[in-house]
Write a protein that holds these residues in place. Sequence first.
Motif, PDB file in Angstrom:
ATOM      1  N   LYS A  72       5.299  -0.106  21.226  1.00  0.00           N
ATOM      2  CA  LYS A  72       4.850   0.993  20.371  1.00  0.00           C
ATOM      3  C   LYS A  72       3.766   0.533  19.399  1.00  0.00           C
ATOM      4  N   MET A  73       3.948  -0.664  18.827  1.00  0.00           N
ATOM      5  CA  MET A  73       3.013  -1.171  17.828  1.00  0.00           C
ATOM      6  C   MET A  73       1.675  -1.590  18.429  1.00  0.00           C
ATOM      7  N   THR A  74       1.710  -2.059  19.662  1.00  0.00           N
ATOM      8  CA  THR A  74       0.485  -2.627  20.250  1.00  0.00           C
ATOM      9  C   THR A  74      -0.143  -1.737  21.317  1.00  0.00           C
ATOM     10  N   ARG A  75       0.436  -0.548  21.561  1.00  0.00           N
ATOM     11  CA  ARG A  75      -0.070   0.307  22.652  1.00  0.00           C
ATOM     12  C   ARG A  75      -1.570   0.602  22.542  1.00  0.00           C
ATOM     13  N   PRO A  76      -2.083   1.002  21.379  1.00  0.00           N
ATOM     14  CA  PRO A  76      -3.529   1.281  21.301  1.00  0.00           C
ATOM     15  C   PRO A  76      -4.390   0.056  21.628  1.00  0.00           C
ATOM     16  N   VAL A  77      -3.954  -1.111  21.128  1.00  0.00           N
ATOM     17  CA  VAL A  77      -4.697  -2.342  21.401  1.00  0.00           C
ATOM     18  C   VAL A  77      -4.589  -2.704  22.879  1.00  0.00           C
ATOM     19  N   GLY A  78      -3.392  -2.578  23.427  1.00  0.00           N
ATOM     20  CA  GLY A  78      -3.172  -2.902  24.842  1.00  0.00           C
ATOM     21  C   GLY A  78      -4.023  -2.060  25.765  1.00  0.00           C
ATOM     22  N   ARG A  79      -4.114  -0.775  25.467  1.00  0.00           N
ATOM     23  CA  ARG A  79      -4.946   0.098  26.297  1.00  0.00           C
ATOM     24  C   ARG A  79      -6.407  -0.325  26.247  1.00  0.00           C
ATOM     25  N   ALA A  80      -6.879  -0.678  25.057  1.00  0.00           N
ATOM     26  CA  ALA A  80      -8.265  -1.111  24.912  1.00  0.00           C
ATOM     27  C   ALA A  80      -8.510  -2.403  25.690  1.00  0.00           C
ATOM     28  N   LEU A  81      -7.538  -3.319  25.652  1.00  0.00           N
ATOM     29  CA  LEU A  81      -7.674  -4.572  26.378  1.00  0.00           C
ATOM     30  C   LEU A  81      -7.783  -4.338  27.881  1.00  0.00           C
ATOM     31  N   TRP A  82      -6.927  -3.462  28.414  1.00  0.00           N
ATOM     32  CA  TRP A  82      -6.952  -3.227  29.853  1.00  0.00           C
ATOM     33  C   TRP A  82      -8.184  -2.447  30.284  1.00  0.00           C
ATOM     34  N   ARG A  83      -8.696  -1.588  29.406  1.00  0.00           N
ATOM     35  CA  ARG A  83      -9.972  -0.930  29.713  1.00  0.00           C
ATOM     36  C   ARG A  83     -11.071  -1.973  29.840  1.00  0.00           C
ATOM     37  N   ASP A  84     -11.023  -2.988  28.972  1.00  0.00           N
ATOM     38  CA  ASP A  84     -12.030  -4.039  29.014  1.00  0.00           C
ATOM     39  C   ASP A  84     -11.879  -4.903  30.260  1.00  0.00           C
ATOM     40  N   VAL A  85     -10.645  -5.150  30.684  1.00  0.00           N
ATOM     41  CA  VAL A  85     -10.415  -5.908  31.918  1.00  0.00           C
ATOM     42  C   VAL A  85     -11.066  -5.182  33.094  1.00  0.00           C
ATOM     43  N   ARG A  86     -10.852  -3.869  33.176  1.00  0.00           N
ATOM     44  CA  ARG A  86     -11.449  -3.082  34.261  1.00  0.00           C
ATOM     45  C   ARG A  86     -12.977  -3.095  34.172  1.00  0.00           C
ATOM     46  N   ARG A  87     -13.484  -2.995  32.952  1.00  0.00           N
ATOM     47  CA  ARG A  87     -14.937  -2.991  32.772  1.00  0.00           C
ATOM     48  C   ARG A  87     -15.539  -4.328  33.207  1.00  0.00           C
ATOM     49  N   GLN A  88     -14.870  -5.427  32.858  1.00  0.00           N
ATOM     50  CA  GLN A  88     -15.361  -6.746  33.254  1.00  0.00           C
ATOM     51  C   GLN A  88     -15.354  -6.908  34.776  1.00  0.00           C
ATOM     52  N   ALA A  89     -14.325  -6.359  35.429  1.00  0.00           N
ATOM     53  CA  ALA A  89     -14.272  -6.419  36.898  1.00  0.00           C
ATOM     54  C   ALA A  89     -15.441  -5.652  37.500  1.00  0.00           C
ATOM     55  N   GLN A  90     -15.737  -4.492  36.941  1.00  0.00           N
ATOM     56  CA  GLN A  90     -16.837  -3.677  37.460  1.00  0.00           C
ATOM     57  C   GLN A  90     -18.187  -4.347  37.246  1.00  0.00           C
ATOM     58  N   ILE A  91     -18.351  -5.027  36.109  1.00  0.00           N
ATOM     59  CA  ILE A  91     -19.597  -5.755  35.852  1.00  0.00           C
ATOM     60  C   ILE A  91     -19.770  -6.893  36.865  1.00  0.00           C
ATOM     61  N   ALA A  92     -18.691  -7.640  37.103  1.00  0.00           N
ATOM     62  CA  ALA A  92     -18.756  -8.768  38.041  1.00  0.00           C
ATOM     63  C   ALA A  92     -19.018  -8.303  39.464  1.00  0.00           C
ATOM     64  N   ALA A  93     -18.610  -7.047  39.769  1.00  0.00           N
ATOM     65  CA  ALA A  93     -18.726  -6.526  41.130  1.00  0.00           C
ATOM     66  C   ALA A  93     -19.938  -5.610  41.320  1.00  0.00           C
ATOM     67  N   ARG A  94     -20.867  -5.630  40.365  1.00  0.00           N
ATOM     68  CA  ARG A  94     -22.106  -4.871  40.577  1.00  0.00           C
ATOM     69  C   ARG A  94     -22.895  -5.481  41.731  1.00  0.00           C
ATOM     70  N   GLN A  95     -23.907  -4.753  42.171  1.00  0.00           N
ATOM     71  CA  GLN A  95     -24.742  -5.250  43.265  1.00  0.00           C
ATOM     72  C   GLN A  95     -25.327  -6.620  42.937  1.00  0.00           C
TER      73      GLN A  95
END
Length: 202
Positions: A72-95
Amino acid sequence: LTLHGDTRRLEEVMWRLASEIAADKAQGFHAISLVWANGLISGAAEALKPLFEHAAAIANGNKDDADARIEKMTRPVGRALWRDVRRQAQIAARQTGDATHALTALVELCLKTDRRLHLQTEGAGVLLLVALLAGPFKSGRLRDDLGRVLDQLTLVAPLVRPQEFDDHIGSFLEGWSGRATIFRPDATFDERLCVGAYSRSW
């Protein structure tokens, strides 16, 4: 080729990989690793440690209560972290991304030397595979060449949504003749996963 999803600090991940080299060589493996875990989540456990300890102290030994408070205390931070994980994967997988470049070069090497490739993902590493199959390897020559050299696909505890799996990994498997294996952690293994005072995994 292993796509790592290790959320520990980079130096810890590198020490882990180095410790596995001798065993890999003894079994005749030529192991190649792509480590793409970003700095935010790699340092998150340390940054969130005071919150974890505070929640554990309030719970007074009740593990389930402590876990619920931590979530409950870390949910907002956790969501932001996982959004960043997905974003980093997409950057690494660009053309022009680093992961795209590495996998393309490895596939070309396999074609030239008549070698077969075993691709493995660990945890969040599957998100990088999803990004690659949704991007540069979605269709055309790159996808065909990957299917030609790929002999085995192993997904270890994949952190992927069912729809993402079906849309990208599942669609790739439908036109592929190799062997795919998914390792799902059992309850005993799951019990050993923890992040500080939080008794569950990320």
